[in-house]
Design a protein around this motif. Structure first.
Motif, short mmCIF file in Angstrom:
data_model
loop_
_atom_site.label_atom_id
_atom_site.label_comp_id
_atom_site.label_asym_id
_atom_site.label_seq_id
_atom_site.Cartn_x
_atom_site.Cartn_y
_atom_site.Cartn_z
N ASP A 317 0.82 -1.21 0.00
CA ASP A 317 0.00 0.00 0.00
C ASP A 317 0.85 1.26 0.00
OD1 ASP A 317 -2.28 -1.59 0.10
OD2 ASP A 317 -2.31 -1.63 2.28
N GLY A 318 1.87 1.29 0.85
CA GLY A 318 2.73 2.47 0.94
C GLY A 318 3.47 2.73 -0.36
N THR A 319 3.97 1.67 -0.98
CA THR A 319 4.68 1.80 -2.26
C THR A 319 3.75 2.31 -3.35
OG1 THR A 319 6.16 -0.02 -1.65
CG2 THR A 319 6.03 0.55 -3.99
N ASN A 320 2.50 1.86 -3.35
CA ASN A 320 1.55 2.29 -4.37
C ASN A 320 1.18 3.76 -4.22
OD1 ASN A 320 1.46 -0.19 -5.64
ND2 ASN A 320 -0.21 -0.95 -4.38
N ILE A 321 0.98 4.22 -2.99
CA ILE A 321 0.72 5.65 -2.77
C ILE A 321 1.89 6.47 -3.29
CG2 ILE A 321 0.44 7.44 -1.01
CD1 ILE A 321 -1.00 5.34 0.71
N TYR A 322 3.08 6.02 -2.96
CA TYR A 322 4.31 6.72 -3.37
C TYR A 322 4.43 6.80 -4.89
CZ TYR A 322 9.31 6.85 -4.53
OH TYR A 322 10.54 7.13 -5.12
N MET A 323 4.07 5.73 -5.59
CA MET A 323 4.28 5.68 -7.03
C MET A 323 3.48 6.75 -7.77
SD MET A 323 4.42 1.60 -7.71
CE MET A 323 4.08 1.80 -9.45
N THR A 324 2.17 6.81 -7.53
CA THR A 324 1.36 7.80 -8.25
C THR A 324 1.66 9.22 -7.76
OG1 THR A 324 -0.42 7.21 -6.70
CG2 THR A 324 -0.54 6.29 -8.92
N LEU A 325 1.92 9.36 -6.47
CA LEU A 325 2.24 10.69 -5.93
C LEU A 325 3.55 11.21 -6.51
CD1 LEU A 325 1.16 12.74 -3.81
CD2 LEU A 325 2.65 11.64 -2.14
N ALA A 326 4.57 10.35 -6.56
CA ALA A 326 5.88 10.76 -7.08
C ALA A 326 5.84 10.99 -8.58
CB ALA A 326 6.92 9.70 -6.74
N ALA A 327 5.11 10.15 -9.32
CA ALA A 327 5.04 10.31 -10.77
C ALA A 327 4.40 11.64 -11.15
CB ALA A 327 4.24 9.15 -11.37
N LEU A 328 3.31 12.00 -10.47
CA LEU A 328 2.66 13.27 -10.78
C LEU A 328 3.47 14.45 -10.26
CD1 LEU A 328 -1.18 12.70 -10.39
CD2 LEU A 328 0.24 12.65 -12.40
N PHE A 329 4.22 14.25 -9.17
CA PHE A 329 5.12 15.32 -8.69
C PHE A 329 6.15 15.66 -9.76
CE2 PHE A 329 9.29 16.36 -6.95
CZ PHE A 329 9.00 17.49 -6.19
N ILE A 330 6.73 14.65 -10.39
CA ILE A 330 7.72 14.88 -11.45
C ILE A 330 7.08 15.62 -12.62
CG2 ILE A 330 9.21 13.73 -13.14
CD1 ILE A 330 9.61 11.51 -11.02
N ALA A 331 5.88 15.18 -13.01
CA ALA A 331 5.18 15.83 -14.12
C ALA A 331 4.89 17.29 -13.80
CB ALA A 331 3.89 15.08 -14.43
N GLN A 332 4.43 17.56 -12.59
CA GLN A 332 4.12 18.93 -12.19
C GLN A 332 5.38 19.79 -12.12
OE1 GLN A 332 2.19 18.14 -8.47
NE2 GLN A 332 0.36 17.26 -9.43
N ALA A 333 6.47 19.20 -11.60
CA ALA A 333 7.72 19.95 -11.48
C ALA A 333 8.27 20.34 -12.85
CB ALA A 333 8.76 19.13 -10.72
N CYS A 334 8.00 19.50 -13.86
CA CYS A 334 8.49 19.76 -15.22
C CYS A 334 7.43 20.45 -16.08
CB CYS A 334 8.92 18.45 -15.88
SG CYS A 334 10.31 17.63 -15.07
N ASN A 335 6.34 20.92 -15.43
CA ASN A 335 5.26 21.63 -16.13
C ASN A 335 4.65 20.80 -17.26
OD1 ASN A 335 5.51 24.03 -14.57
ND2 ASN A 335 7.28 24.64 -15.80
#
Length: 437
Positions: A317-335
């Motif tokens: 569960d923790g890994t899955n939360i991290y995956m989508t949260l981190a993936a969208l963080f990268i997308a947002q950081a790169c606009n």
């Protein structure tokens, strides 16, 4: 009439241990000492790494025998082999449901709070070399290879390795073999039953070294990365921790309440294991004692033996939360704007890749790399943005995974009517939860 002192001692209630004799207190002080040493003497703190690594190696040494003995005895004691398949099937349904829910929650939180917004990173300026090892590891992992890797080279080889699923697979078929020929296999069953006593005694002996391992692991982490390493990405780390807390307290809390127990009492009951995982950033370090604790809490041995080891690979569960949260963080950081359809594709890919990379060292980061490699809109090089704080988030991943598997064990045991409800409440209401001697 002579007084029987031994009988009097046997009838007396066990003495309550002093607070400094409790394992979780010792681990807590060890963590604090490790943080202080790593902060004020970082070079010396880095030298403590072998203490943490050594403890984790000791625990990994005993994991295979614990799983093999627990699962084999549990299945061998079952008269109905259909029950084995039923427990495994219900476990997988539970794992799939809540793993997907964890991915969705990470996706929603990232869209609402947008922790990467405003960083304005140019993807062309990112150095992918720093994450090349993780990308290579992601390429080596696939769902087909993962499934084939469950099958060991020989019947004995899993006991000398560290692949949990290979041990589980071998134990299941061996347990079925004993159950199917129990009249002729009784001596083998008795031998494994007798072997369980020294093996679990070794587990208890090794757990006494937990404070030393926690001290070494925490001193190294703080000494190498520093407490200030989180400052520039503190919002992402904070968002992840709060999201994980929400998942545990609200989502798993509701599941626990529906199944007749309190999630916070369960957390208190597992405080030794949680502190150990927090210090070592490895949920494997608490696997043997978690299995013992769940049995002591009233869950039947066969259920514990099947659900806990399987959950360590399929219920992250923790890994899955991290995956989508981190993936969208990268997308947002790169606009990079991702539409709903692209985010759904990201979610589906993450569902598969989280299973394919299970059991791999550094699975969280490798799984993220595998997911981004299939979603071309988000640059894999963006992983360099979170590389510095991944160590701090790995602790939260491991903690959430551990709690998720503990809840799953109770739920599946209740579904199978293999849960002693009174024993569960007695254990969760107890102020001390030391492992049995």
């Amino acid at each position: 009439m002579p007084v029987d002192l031994q009988q009097i001692r046997a009838e007396m209630p066990p003495r309550r241990p002093k607070f400094y004799q409790l394992l979780y207190v010792q681990v807590l002080f060890a963590i604090l000492a490790g943080v202080l040493l790593g902060h004020f003497q970082p070079n010396l703190g880095e030298l403590m790494k072998p203490l943490g690594d050594g403890f984790i190696q000791l625990i990994k040494m005993i994991i295979a025998p614990v799983i093999f003995i627990t699962v084999t005895l549990g299945i061998a004691s079952m008269n109905d082999m259909k029950k084995v398949g039923r427990v495994a099937g219900k476990s997988m349904i539970y794992f799939l449901t809540f793993s997907t829910l964890a991915l969705i929650i990470g996706l929603v939180v990232s869209n609402v709070f947008q922790p990467g917004r405003g960083l304005n990173i140019n993807p062309d300026t990112l150095d992918i070399d720093s994450v090349s090892d993780y990308v290579a590891g992601a390429k080596d992992s696939s769902l087909v290879k993962f499934v084939l890797n469950i099958i060991p080279q020989t019947l004995i080889s899993p006991l000398t390795g560290t692949n949990i699923l290979q041990v589980l697979f071998t134990a299941i078929i061996f347990g079925i073999g004993i159950a199917s020929t129990i009249d002729k296999s009784k001596p083998v069953y008795d031998f494994i039953q007798a072997l369980s006593h020294p093996v679990f005694k070794v587990v208890n002996m090794l757990m006494k070294l937990a404070p030393i391992g926690a001290f070494g692991a925490m001193a190294f982490t703080v000494g190498k990365y520093g407490l200030s390493a989180m400052s520039n990405l503190a919002f992402l780390v904070l968002t992840f921790y709060l999201t994980s807390f929400f998942f545990i307290s609200v989502v798993l809390g509701a599941v626990a309440r529906y199944n007749g127990f309190n999630i916070f009492k369960l957390l208190r009951y597992l405080k030794d294991e949680l502190l150990l995982v927090l210090a070592t950033s490895s949920s494997e370090s608490a696997l043997p004692s978690l299995m013992q604790k769940m049995e002591r809490a009233g869950c039947a041995k066969p259920v514990v033996g099947l659900v806990v080891p399987t959950g360590y690979s399929f219920n992250l569960d923790g890994t899955n939360i991290y995956m989508t949260l981190a993936a969208l963080f990268i997308a947002q950081a790169c606009n990079i704007e991702l539409g709903l359809d692209q985010q759904i594709i990201l979610l589906l890919v993450a569902m598969l890749s989280s299973k394919g990379a299970a059991g791999v060292s550094g699975a969280g980061f490798i799984t993220l790399a595998a997911t981004l490699a299939v979603v071309p809109e988000v640059p894999v090089a963006g992983m360099t943005l979170i590389l510095g704080v991944d160590k701090f988030m790995s602790e939260c991943r491991a903690l959430t995974n551990l709690v998720g598997n503990a809840v799953a064990t109770v739920v599946v045991a209740r579904w199978e009517k293999q849960l002693d409800t009174q024993q569960l409440h007695d254990s969760l209401n107890s102020t001390t939860a030391e492992l049995p001697a």
